[in-house]
Design a protein around this motif. Structure first.
Motif: not given
Lengths: 113, 111
Positions: B32, B36, B99-101, B38, B46, B44, B34, B91-93, B87, B49, B96
């Motif tokens: 997915y 965000y 989650s790398t920013f 900040q 949301y 951050p 996403h 995100r892998d369903n 950002y 998505h 999860a």
């Protein structure tokens, strides 16, 4: 707002001392995360937890350990703090599926002298 | 882990639309997209998505390319309060956890 509390919010300590940061949630979410953010940069994942006693490393896990003995609390420990670990630390929570958003705490500003 | 690429900075005039791009050429079928943002001295927040179709909510719109290798966050009328770092993450369903920013895009809004 998601119920996430980080403590302490600010801490100054000396090199070589142990430090523990706490993240507490009231949302009963499965996933909890610890990130660090250095000036001018994005967030880097340290460790995350996908359930009680279930944790895994992120991209910058060296020098950090975590524990999750109950759903609502996720602890980040610096066993022997170094000046390179001076940073702002953010906790986040989410439910387990990837479409669920992450919700972040207000951060802990940690200074190691 | 699939990564995202965003411009370091963008500028916009107040009350004009803003299009923030994100490239994610190695996206997998279960990721997915996403977004965000900040604000200074805050965690951050949301924004929005999506998976394949374009999405709208009260904050923004998300336009996803047909091949899913890029996406664009659209702020329809920028305000001074929209000045933030944005950002784009995947995100892998199925997991999860990772989650790398990246470093995000710093949006400056000029009055």
């Amino acid at each position: 707002d998601a119920g996430i509390t980080q403590s302490p919010r600010h801490k100054v300590t000396e090199t070589g001392t142990p430090v523990t940061l706490r993240c507490h949630q009231t949302e009963n979410h499965r996933y909890m995360y610890w990130y660090r953010q250095d000036p001018g940069h994005g967030l880097r994942l340290i460790h995350y937890s996908y359930g009680v006693k279930d944790t895994d490393k992120g991209e910058v896990s060296d020098g950090y350990s975590v524990s999750r003995s109950k759903t609502e609390d996720f602890l980040l420990t610096l066993e022997s703090a170094t000046s390179s670990q001076t940073s702002v630390y953010f906790c986040a929570i989410s439910d387990f599926q990837g479409y669920q958003p992450q919700h972040f705490g207000d951060g802990t500003r940690l200074s190691i002298l | 882990d699939a990564k995202t690429t965003q411009p370091n900075s963008m500028e916009s005039n107040e009350e004009e639309p803003v299009h923030l791009p994100c490239n994610h050429s190695t996206i997998s079928g279960t990721d997915y997209i996403h977004w965000y943002r900040q604000l200074p001295s805050q965690g951050p927040e949301y924004v929005i998505h999506g998976l394949t179709s374009n999405v709208n909510n009260r904050m923004a719109s998300l336009a996803i390319a047909e091949d899913r290798k890029s996406s664009t966050l659209i702020l329809h009328r920028a305000t001074l309060r929209d000045a933030a770092v944005y950002y784009c993450i995947l995100r892998d369903n199925t997991n999860a956890g990772k989650s790398t920013f990246g470093d995000g895009t710093t949006l400056t809004v000029k009055p």
